[in-house]
Each structure stands twice: as structure tokens, then as C-alpha cells.
Motif scaffolding. Structure first.
Motif, short mmCIF file in Angstrom:
data_model
loop_
_atom_site.label_atom_id
_atom_site.label_comp_id
_atom_site.label_asym_id
_atom_site.label_seq_id
_atom_site.Cartn_x
_atom_site.Cartn_y
_atom_site.Cartn_z
N ASP A 98 0.83 -1.20 0.00
CA ASP A 98 0.00 0.00 0.00
C ASP A 98 0.86 1.25 0.00
O ASP A 98 0.52 2.26 -0.62
CB ASP A 98 -0.92 -0.02 1.23
N ASN A 99 2.02 1.18 0.66
CA ASN A 99 2.94 2.32 0.67
C ASN A 99 3.46 2.61 -0.74
O ASN A 99 3.57 3.78 -1.14
CB ASN A 99 4.11 2.04 1.61
N GLU A 100 3.74 1.56 -1.49
CA GLU A 100 4.21 1.75 -2.87
C GLU A 100 3.13 2.39 -3.73
O GLU A 100 3.40 3.28 -4.53
CB GLU A 100 4.65 0.43 -3.48
N ARG A 101 1.87 1.97 -3.53
CA ARG A 101 0.78 2.58 -4.29
C ARG A 101 0.62 4.05 -3.91
O ARG A 101 0.35 4.90 -4.77
CB ARG A 101 -0.52 1.81 -4.04
N ASP A 102 0.77 4.37 -2.62
CA ASP A 102 0.71 5.78 -2.19
C ASP A 102 1.77 6.60 -2.92
O ASP A 102 1.50 7.71 -3.40
CB ASP A 102 0.93 5.89 -0.68
N LYS A 161 -9.68 4.52 4.89
CA LYS A 161 -8.79 3.40 5.19
C LYS A 161 -9.46 2.08 4.82
O LYS A 161 -8.90 1.27 4.11
CB LYS A 161 -8.40 3.40 6.67
N ARG A 162 -10.70 1.90 5.29
CA ARG A 162 -11.39 0.63 5.03
C ARG A 162 -11.73 0.47 3.54
O ARG A 162 -11.70 -0.64 3.02
CB ARG A 162 -12.66 0.53 5.86
N GLY A 163 -12.06 1.56 2.88
CA GLY A 163 -12.47 1.47 1.48
C GLY A 163 -11.37 1.77 0.49
O GLY A 163 -11.64 1.95 -0.71
N LYS A 164 -10.13 1.79 0.95
CA LYS A 164 -9.02 2.17 0.07
C LYS A 164 -8.88 1.22 -1.11
O LYS A 164 -8.57 1.64 -2.23
CB LYS A 164 -7.73 2.21 0.88
N PHE A 165 -9.13 -0.06 -0.86
CA PHE A 165 -8.97 -1.05 -1.93
C PHE A 165 -9.97 -0.80 -3.07
O PHE A 165 -9.68 -1.08 -4.25
CB PHE A 165 -9.13 -2.47 -1.39
N LEU A 166 -11.14 -0.24 -2.73
CA LEU A 166 -12.13 0.07 -3.77
C LEU A 166 -11.64 1.19 -4.68
O LEU A 166 -11.78 1.13 -5.90
CB LEU A 166 -13.46 0.45 -3.13
N LYS A 202 11.08 8.62 -10.32
CA LYS A 202 10.48 9.30 -9.18
C LYS A 202 10.49 8.50 -7.88
O LYS A 202 10.53 9.09 -6.80
CB LYS A 202 9.03 9.67 -9.52
N LEU A 203 10.41 7.18 -7.94
CA LEU A 203 10.34 6.40 -6.72
C LEU A 203 11.71 6.27 -6.07
O LEU A 203 12.74 6.33 -6.76
CB LEU A 203 9.77 5.01 -7.00
N PRO A 204 11.76 6.07 -4.75
CA PRO A 204 13.05 5.82 -4.09
C PRO A 204 13.73 4.59 -4.67
O PRO A 204 13.07 3.70 -5.22
CB PRO A 204 12.66 5.60 -2.62
N ASP A 205 15.04 4.51 -4.51
CA ASP A 205 15.81 3.44 -5.13
C ASP A 205 15.36 2.06 -4.68
O ASP A 205 15.42 1.10 -5.46
CB ASP A 205 17.30 3.62 -4.82
N ASP A 206 14.88 1.92 -3.45
CA ASP A 206 14.48 0.61 -2.97
C ASP A 206 13.17 0.13 -3.60
O ASP A 206 12.84 -1.06 -3.52
CB ASP A 206 14.34 0.60 -1.45
N LEU A 207 12.43 1.04 -4.25
CA LEU A 207 11.17 0.67 -4.90
C LEU A 207 11.27 0.69 -6.43
O LEU A 207 10.51 0.00 -7.11
CB LEU A 207 10.05 1.62 -4.46
N GLY A 212 7.28 8.78 2.97
CA GLY A 212 6.52 9.58 3.93
C GLY A 212 6.14 10.97 3.46
O GLY A 212 5.39 11.67 4.15
N GLU A 213 6.63 11.40 2.27
CA GLU A 213 6.26 12.72 1.77
C GLU A 213 5.32 12.59 0.58
O GLU A 213 5.28 11.57 -0.09
CB GLU A 213 7.49 13.53 1.38
N GLY A 214 4.54 13.64 0.36
CA GLY A 214 3.63 13.64 -0.79
C GLY A 214 2.25 14.10 -0.43
O GLY A 214 2.01 14.69 0.63
N TYR A 215 1.32 13.81 -1.30
CA TYR A 215 -0.07 14.25 -1.18
C TYR A 215 -0.80 13.42 -0.12
O TYR A 215 -0.69 12.20 -0.10
CB TYR A 215 -0.75 14.07 -2.54
N HIS A 216 -1.51 14.08 0.78
CA HIS A 216 -2.28 13.37 1.83
C HIS A 216 -3.64 14.00 1.97
O HIS A 216 -3.82 15.17 1.72
CB HIS A 216 -1.54 13.42 3.17
#
Length: 332
Positions: free
Chosen positions: A38-42, A106-111, A179-184, A328-332
């Protein structure tokens, strides 16, 4: 001065810029289910959060410009493409809504994750179908659309839809590498290579399919001296393919992204060569469907003022949000 030709080029440029800019975030939506967490999707969504809605400005410019400058073309083409166009708009709406809502639940995030993927897939496939429909030609009689409701649904248009899916996914993968961090980001090199190979195969097949099925296109490309003059396009495409994969192998994501864009530009040139001077392929030329010169001149004044402003604020937004994301940074 040929104002209709100037507008022909401007509308084509607007559509090309839309395809390039919105292509990578549609590609990210297509890749959404492949994320490992889910963090990668964020972070995938955060990578396009500052620019995705601005990218669609060019779609409005292309569609609105067509209506204002080439009203007859708009009146003929729209009935041929109503169904895929409506599906595309619904997909874009679904993407926009899911983009906002998934960060507020949170509960409906998968939708909303599923909605983001589905909306991206719908928009991508229908854009490819519309491209294929235009390339294969539209039936026109008496300056009006004379085809059926499902002329847009053909083997060639379905093939073009798959080809555009491959192309957008390649752009999305290249963007995520940047754009993604090197580990992703590391695993997206393999994804970019895989979708890039499929895109190149689609370009080769379409480049043979279209002229073999359309005598006018065949003559345009293979008559002398055109065959020598236009040979530069496939040669340049071959060079871009080589540099694209060399950049991916050497882990140079920006170069790979730029050469992927170059392939889009060359494909657009191929589209122009195949259809020019028709704006409604292969029935009505751009001069036959253009508004009066007085209207074209008036609208051109506005375009000369507004286009540099749109380009400037778009470029500024990309410059401000350049570089890789951090966890941890970005749109929230």
C-alpha cells in the motif's frame, strides 16, 4: 497565410502533448495492481499528484480547439467516436474521484485502488480505439458521418488499443524509475523493458498493417521519391529504440524516458504522413472543415497569448517537483 494549416499543426501539437504527458500517469494507473504494498501505491500516486490534472489541460485544448476551429470535422468525427469517447471521459472521471477519495479512507481504500486502475485502463484502451478508428478511415457521405454505431470496434482499432496500452505502460514505468526511491524503483527496469518490447512489436505490425489495408497510405509511403524522404522516420525510430534499451540497461532513467517520448513523437509524425491533408481520414481535408479565416485569425491571437502561459506553468510545476520522492512525503 494558411491559418487553417497553422491550426492543424496546433491541434496536432496539443493532442501529442496530452498523449505524452497524460500517458505516463495513465500508465501508472495500469501498473497500480502490480505494486507490492500500500505504501508503494501511495508513492506511485504521489509521484503524479502535482501534475496529473494539469496534464489534462491539453485534452481540453485539443477537443475545444477542434470544435472552435474545425467545426465540420468535430461534427463528423464525434458521431463516429461517441461510444469510446464517453467511456474515456467516464474513465478519467473515475480516476479523478479515486485520486482524491483513496487518501481519505482506510477501510475502502482497496475500492478506490481498483477504481483508479479501472479508470486508467478504460481511458487508455478507448484512446487507442479512437486512434485506430481514425487511422482506418471514417465513412462520410454528403459531409456527414455515414457509418454505423460500432465502426470504432474493429480488429485494427482493438490492436491499436493494445499498442497504446503498451506505450503508456512503458512511459509509466520510466516515470516511476525516475520518481520512486531506489528501494522501490529497481524492479521497474524489467517492467519497462517488457512493455517496451511489446510496444515496438505493435508499432512494427501497425506500420505494416495500415499501408497494406489502405491504398492511399501505401502510395504515400512507398511511391518515389516519398519512400526515400520518409525513410528518415523508421531510421530515427530504430535509433530511439536502441537508445531506449541501452539507457534501461545502463540504468539511466531520464534518458530512457526521453527516448520513449521520442518514439511517441515519431509515431505522431507517421500518423501525420499517413493522413495529411485529411483531418477526417480519408474523406475531408483540413481546408474543407475549417472555420472562416476571420475566426481562425481571432482565435490564433488568443492561442499565441495563452499557449506560452500554459507551457510555462506546466514546465514550472515539473521543475518545482523534480527529483525522487522520499518515504513519507507527498499528497495526503
Amino acid at each position: 497565410m494558411d491559418y487553417a494549416l497553422i491550426w492543424y499543426a496546433l491541434i496536432g501539437l496539443a493532442v501529442l502533448i496530452y498523449v505524452v504527458l497524460d500517458g505516463f500517469d495513465l500508465g501508472i494507473g495500469v501498473l497500480f495492481p502490480s505494486a507490492h504494498s500500500d505504501n508503494e501505491r501511495d508513492m506511485m500516486m504521489n509521484s503524479v499528484a502535482p501534475v496529473w490534472d494539469g496534464n489534462e489541460t491539453w485534452l481540453v485544448l485539443g477537443g475545444g480547439g477542434l470544435f472552435a476551429v474545425f467545426p465540420l470535422a468535430y461534427a463528423v468525427v464525434m458521431p463516429a467516436l461517441y461510444a469510446p469517447l464517453i467511456i474515456m471521459l467516464l474513465g478519467l472521471i473515475l480516476r479523478g474521484v479515486s485520486f482524491e477519495y483513496r487518501f481519505r479512507t482506510k477501510r475502502g481504500k482497496f475500492l478506490w485502488d481498483a477504481a483508479f486502475f479501472l479508470g486508467s485502463l478504460m481511458a487508455t484502451l478507448t484512446q487507442g480505439m479512437m486512434l485506430g478508428t481514425l487511422l482506418q478511415g471514417i465513412t462520410v457521405e454528403g459531409r456527414a458521418y455515414a457509418g454505423g454505431w460500432f465502426d470504432w470496434l474493429s480488429p485494427f482499432s482493438l490492436f491499436c488499443a493494445f499498442g497504446l496500452l503498451c506505450a503508456y505502460t512503458l512511459l509509466g514505468a520510466c516515470w516511476l524509475i525516475m520518481k520512486l526511491p531506489d528501494d522501490l524503483s529497481g524492479r521497474y527496469y524489467a517492467i519497462a523493458k517488457r512493455w517496451g518490447l511489446m510496444m515496438i512489436a505493435c508499432i512494427v505490425i501497425a506500420s505494416a498493417w495500415l499501408p497494406l489495408s489502405n491504398a492511399l497510405v501505401f502510395e504515400r509511403w512507398f511511391s518515389f521519391p516519398n519512400v526515400i524522404l520518409f525513410l528518415i522516420i523508421p531510421l530515427a525510430a530504430g535509433l530511439c529504440v536502441w537508445q531506449l534499451f541501452a539507457s534501461l540497461l545502463k540504468h539511466k532513467p531520464l534518458r530512457a524516458y526521453l527516448f520513449a517520448i521520442a518514439l511517441f513523437v515519431l509515431s505522431a509524425l507517421g500518423f501525420g504522413v499517413s493522413t495529411f491533408p485529411y483531418l477526417v481520414p480519408f474523406a475531408l481535408t483540413y481546408t474543407e472543415v475549417a472555420a472562416p479565416d476571420s475566426s481562425l485569425k481571432f482565435l490564433l491571437v488568443g492561442a499565441v497569448i495563452l499557449l506560452p502561459m500554459i507551457i510555462a506553468y506546466s514546465a514550472y510545476s515539473y521543475w518545482v517537483f523534480r527529483g525522487k520522492l522520499k518515504h513519507g512525503e507527498g499528497y495526503h
